[in-house]
Design a protein around this motif. Structure first.
Motif, mmCIF file in Angstrom:
data_model
loop_
_atom_site.group_PDB
_atom_site.id
_atom_site.type_symbol
_atom_site.label_atom_id
_atom_site.label_comp_id
_atom_site.label_asym_id
_atom_site.label_seq_id
_atom_site.Cartn_x
_atom_site.Cartn_y
_atom_site.Cartn_z
ATOM 1 N N ARG A 1 -6.711 5.540 0.670
ATOM 2 C CA ARG A 1 -6.996 6.173 1.962
ATOM 3 C C ARG A 1 -8.118 7.202 1.859
ATOM 4 N NH1 ARG A 1 -0.753 6.945 4.011
ATOM 5 N NH2 ARG A 1 -0.493 4.813 4.770
ATOM 6 N N ASN A 2 -8.553 7.481 0.635
ATOM 7 C CA ASN A 2 -9.602 8.473 0.435
ATOM 8 C C ASN A 2 -10.957 7.819 0.170
ATOM 9 O OD1 ASN A 2 -7.632 10.545 0.601
ATOM 10 N ND2 ASN A 2 -7.084 10.193 -1.533
ATOM 11 N N THR A 3 -11.098 6.577 0.581
ATOM 12 C CA THR A 3 -12.330 5.843 0.347
ATOM 13 C C THR A 3 -12.528 4.786 1.428
ATOM 14 O OG1 THR A 3 -13.526 4.442 -1.241
ATOM 15 C CG2 THR A 3 -11.144 4.144 -1.121
ATOM 16 N N THR A 4 -13.775 4.394 1.604
ATOM 17 C CA THR A 4 -14.073 3.244 2.467
ATOM 18 C C THR A 4 -14.592 2.084 1.621
ATOM 19 O OG1 THR A 4 -16.307 4.080 2.896
ATOM 20 C CG2 THR A 4 -14.594 4.666 4.501
ATOM 21 N N ASP A 5 -14.494 2.210 0.310
ATOM 22 C CA ASP A 5 -14.948 1.158 -0.603
ATOM 23 C C ASP A 5 -14.105 -0.100 -0.381
ATOM 24 O OD1 ASP A 5 -15.577 -0.526 -2.682
ATOM 25 O OD2 ASP A 5 -15.393 0.992 -4.257
ATOM 26 N N PRO A 6 -14.717 -1.193 0.080
ATOM 27 C CA PRO A 6 -13.922 -2.398 0.374
ATOM 28 C C PRO A 6 -13.243 -2.983 -0.855
ATOM 29 C CG PRO A 6 -16.278 -2.868 0.504
ATOM 30 C CD PRO A 6 -16.147 -1.387 0.391
ATOM 31 N N TYR A 7 -13.803 -2.755 -2.044
ATOM 32 C CA TYR A 7 -13.182 -3.263 -3.273
ATOM 33 C C TYR A 7 -11.815 -2.622 -3.478
ATOM 34 C CZ TYR A 7 -12.291 -3.861 -8.294
ATOM 35 O OH TYR A 7 -11.709 -4.135 -9.512
ATOM 36 N N HIS A 8 -11.745 -1.307 -3.368
ATOM 37 C CA HIS A 8 -10.477 -0.598 -3.556
ATOM 38 C C HIS A 8 -9.487 -0.929 -2.441
ATOM 39 C CE1 HIS A 8 -11.935 2.767 -6.513
ATOM 40 N NE2 HIS A 8 -12.164 1.539 -6.948
ATOM 41 N N ILE A 9 -9.976 -1.032 -1.236
ATOM 42 C CA ILE A 9 -9.088 -1.345 -0.113
ATOM 43 C C ILE A 9 -8.557 -2.771 -0.244
ATOM 44 C CG2 ILE A 9 -9.025 -1.696 2.397
ATOM 45 C CD1 ILE A 9 -11.027 0.726 2.517
ATOM 46 N N TRP A 10 -9.412 -3.692 -0.626
ATOM 47 C CA TRP A 10 -9.001 -5.085 -0.860
ATOM 48 C C TRP A 10 -7.937 -5.148 -1.948
ATOM 49 C CZ3 TRP A 10 -11.258 -8.040 -5.241
ATOM 50 C CH2 TRP A 10 -10.856 -9.390 -5.267
ATOM 51 N N ARG B 1 -4.282 -14.673 -9.257
ATOM 52 C CA ARG B 1 -5.273 -15.708 -9.544
ATOM 53 C C ARG B 1 -6.313 -15.803 -8.427
ATOM 54 N NH1 ARG B 1 -0.414 -18.181 -11.119
ATOM 55 N NH2 ARG B 1 -0.325 -19.384 -9.195
ATOM 56 N N ASN B 2 -5.859 -15.693 -7.172
ATOM 57 C CA ASN B 2 -6.801 -15.694 -6.046
ATOM 58 C C ASN B 2 -7.702 -14.462 -6.084
ATOM 59 O OD1 ASN B 2 -5.885 -18.109 -4.978
ATOM 60 N ND2 ASN B 2 -4.448 -17.136 -3.578
ATOM 61 N N ASN C 1 -23.418 -11.251 -4.646
ATOM 62 C CA ASN C 1 -24.068 -10.136 -5.353
ATOM 63 C C ASN C 1 -23.261 -8.838 -5.296
ATOM 64 O OD1 ASN C 1 -26.432 -11.698 -6.014
ATOM 65 N ND2 ASN C 1 -27.071 -11.464 -3.871
ATOM 66 N N GLY C 2 -21.938 -8.989 -5.277
ATOM 67 C CA GLY C 2 -21.065 -7.822 -5.309
ATOM 68 C C GLY C 2 -20.835 -7.166 -3.962
ATOM 69 N N GLU C 3 -21.381 -7.745 -2.912
ATOM 70 C CA GLU C 3 -21.245 -7.162 -1.573
ATOM 71 C C GLU C 3 -20.138 -7.874 -0.789
ATOM 72 O OE1 GLU C 3 -22.892 -4.537 -0.348
ATOM 73 O OE2 GLU C 3 -23.979 -4.306 -2.249
ATOM 74 N N PHE C 4 -19.155 -7.122 -0.330
ATOM 75 C CA PHE C 4 -18.103 -7.702 0.502
ATOM 76 C C PHE C 4 -18.649 -7.999 1.899
ATOM 77 C CE2 PHE C 4 -15.379 -6.213 -2.771
ATOM 78 C CZ PHE C 4 -14.144 -6.832 -2.617
ATOM 79 N N PRO C 5 -18.174 -9.067 2.538
ATOM 80 C CA PRO C 5 -18.520 -9.282 3.949
ATOM 81 C C PRO C 5 -18.138 -8.042 4.754
ATOM 82 C CG PRO C 5 -17.407 -11.201 3.049
ATOM 83 C CD PRO C 5 -17.294 -10.132 2.007
ATOM 84 N N ASP C 6 -18.947 -7.677 5.743
ATOM 85 C CA ASP C 6 -18.713 -6.428 6.469
ATOM 86 C C ASP C 6 -18.067 -6.634 7.827
ATOM 87 O OD1 ASP C 6 -20.753 -7.545 7.907
ATOM 88 O OD2 ASP C 6 -22.164 -5.867 7.661
ATOM 89 N N GLY D 1 -7.557 -16.168 -0.372
ATOM 90 C CA GLY D 1 -6.489 -15.185 -0.549
ATOM 91 C C GLY D 1 -6.508 -14.071 0.472
ATOM 92 N N VAL D 2 -7.477 -14.099 1.383
ATOM 93 C CA VAL D 2 -7.569 -13.070 2.421
ATOM 94 C C VAL D 2 -7.154 -13.678 3.751
ATOM 95 C CG1 VAL D 2 -9.120 -11.544 3.705
ATOM 96 C CG2 VAL D 2 -9.359 -11.775 1.220
ATOM 97 N N GLY D 3 -6.006 -13.243 4.251
ATOM 98 C CA GLY D 3 -5.511 -13.724 5.528
ATOM 99 C C GLY D 3 -5.880 -12.784 6.662
ATOM 100 N N GLU D 4 -5.309 -13.018 7.821
ATOM 101 C CA GLU D 4 -5.670 -12.235 9.009
ATOM 102 C C GLU D 4 -5.361 -10.751 8.838
ATOM 103 O OE1 GLU D 4 -3.580 -14.158 12.168
ATOM 104 O OE2 GLU D 4 -4.915 -15.887 12.221
ATOM 105 N N TYR D 5 -4.204 -10.442 8.279
ATOM 106 C CA TYR D 5 -3.820 -9.040 8.105
ATOM 107 C C TYR D 5 -4.782 -8.323 7.142
ATOM 108 C CZ TYR D 5 -1.596 -5.063 5.953
ATOM 109 O OH TYR D 5 -1.375 -3.815 5.431
ATOM 110 N N THR D 6 -5.012 -8.931 5.967
ATOM 111 C CA THR D 6 -5.876 -8.301 4.961
ATOM 112 C C THR D 6 -7.304 -8.170 5.475
ATOM 113 O OG1 THR D 6 -4.501 -9.218 3.194
ATOM 114 C CG2 THR D 6 -6.680 -8.436 2.574
ATOM 115 N N ALA D 7 -7.803 -9.196 6.154
ATOM 116 C CA ALA D 7 -9.157 -9.139 6.708
ATOM 117 C C ALA D 7 -9.271 -8.015 7.733
ATOM 118 C CB ALA D 7 -9.512 -10.480 7.350
ATOM 119 N N ALA D 8 -8.249 -7.863 8.568
ATOM 120 C CA ALA D 8 -8.265 -6.800 9.574
ATOM 121 C C ALA D 8 -8.232 -5.424 8.913
ATOM 122 C CB ALA D 8 -7.081 -6.962 10.529
ATOM 123 N N ALA D 9 -7.434 -5.307 7.852
ATOM 124 C CA ALA D 9 -7.339 -4.022 7.151
ATOM 125 C C ALA D 9 -8.684 -3.636 6.543
ATOM 126 C CB ALA D 9 -6.268 -4.105 6.070
#
Length: 343
Positions: A21-30, A83-84, A97-102, A112-120
């Motif tokens: 919650r202390n970051t907007t880094d999509p890697y950590h949130i994912w 594994r996913n 290139n290490g960039e998450f879709p925005d 491995g990313v469903g509707e809930y995770t994508a929304a989050a």
């Protein structure tokens, strides 16, 4: 104060201090969202720290050996998530290139990313106005609006997502999503919620109708099957054992396990001893290691497990030591057994 403002106000006063919650880094949130699927925060927190400590970026995770990823995941269950996670990290690292879709739409394309995770990820990282709908959200909305739709039914997700879309704070979507999820986790809990001190109690329809404990409605029951597994710890003259990698699809895919005999029902000692002696004809002794059966409960099946020791008067071709065994990724029920029973 409307529903959204009340929730956000409560959240700002009561929220837990969690690292993602202390970051907007999509890697950590994912990472956090994948880990917390079907997992309590208290259980998932050490795993989050372990992963971010070992793999500080998505590139690090992508380059990691799968066995290390599975070992760090050991105990979280639902190993297909790990594994996913690993496969998606490779895709993001090598193809993107290490960039998450925005945005929500493109995030949904990740394995491995469903509707809930994508929304989050979309709302927490990029502040996109898209609602999250998980078990906590179902519970809060069904109670507050006294919705009696079966949440396991086909149309439930669409109905609740549409409602959440109407309620979400358009200027603060990330804050709203965090608030409603936290409210369900801490205040509007599944059993015996403290409605007396709830900030929404003056307008909650379930409370007014005395239906708090009846909502949300979930009629579909998960069918549980029972399996009986007999694991064999084979020990040779060098005090080494053998372990096999599970390559077949299903639970524990790509994890390691001892040789196993599966039976339809609980077997008597003579039957198992006979089968072990067929598998290992050079065994000089066979004995049950723990007399109390271990029951390991998964979402759709209960595993009734017994552990046996077969001593052989030879040297196993691919024998490994107890210390080597502890390094390999194994199901947590086997890991616990190995720690209890050094050989």
């Amino acid at each position: 104060m409307n529903f959204s403002n009340l929730l956000i106000s409560w959240y700002l006063e009561n929220k837990r201090d969690l690292p993602w919650r202390n970051t907007t880094d999509p890697y950590h949130i994912w990472l956090s969202e994948i880990m917390l699927q079907q997992t309590r925060v208290a259980q998932g927190l050490p795993y989050f720290f372990a992963f971010t400590g070992s793999f500080s970026t998505v590139h690090d995770l992508a380059k990691a050996d799968e066995e290390k990823v599975l070992k760090l995941w050991q105990g979280l269950g639902y190993y297909s998530r790990a594994r996913n996670l690993h496969g998606t990290a490779k895709y993001i690292s090598e193809v993107l290139n290490g960039e998450f879709p925005d945005n929500y739409k493109d995030l949904l394309k990740l394995k491995g990313v469903g509707e809930y995770t994508a929304a989050a990820i979309a709302s927490f990282s990029f502040n996109e106005c898209v609602p999250v709908v998980d078990g906590n959200v179902y519970r809060v909305l069904s109670r507050y609006f006294a919705i009696e739709t079966d949440i396991a039914s086909g149309g439930a997700k669409k109905e609740f997502t549409a409602l959440a879309s109407e309620l979400i704070d358009k200027e603060r979507p990330a804050l709203f999503n965090q608030a409603i999820m936290e409210f369900g986790a801490l205040q509007c809990v599944p059993k015996n919620p403290n409605c007396k001190d709830c900030p929404l109690n003056n307008s909650c329809l379930a409370l007014a109708k005395n239906k708090v404990n009846e909502l949300p409605v979930k009629l579909k029951k998960t069918k549980i099957s029972n399996r009986h597994l007999n694991y064999i710890l084979v020990v040779d003259q060098n005090n080494n054992s053998i372990i096999n990698k599970r390559t077949q699809k299903g639970i524990w895919h790509n994890l390691y396990e001892f040789p196993v005999i599966e039976t339809e029902n609980k077997s008597d000692l003579k039957e198992i001893e006979s089968k072990i002696e067929e598998m290992f004809p050079k065994a000089s002794s066979v004995k049950l290691i723990e007399h109390e059966e271990t029951i390991h409960k998964l979402s759709h099946q209960h595993l009734h497990i017994n552990f046996w020791k077969a001593t052989v008067n030879t040297v196993l071709e691919k024998g490994i030591s107890h210390q080597e065994l502890l390094i390999l990724p194994v199901p947590i029920v086997l890991h616990n057994f190995i720690e209890r029973n050094p050989y």
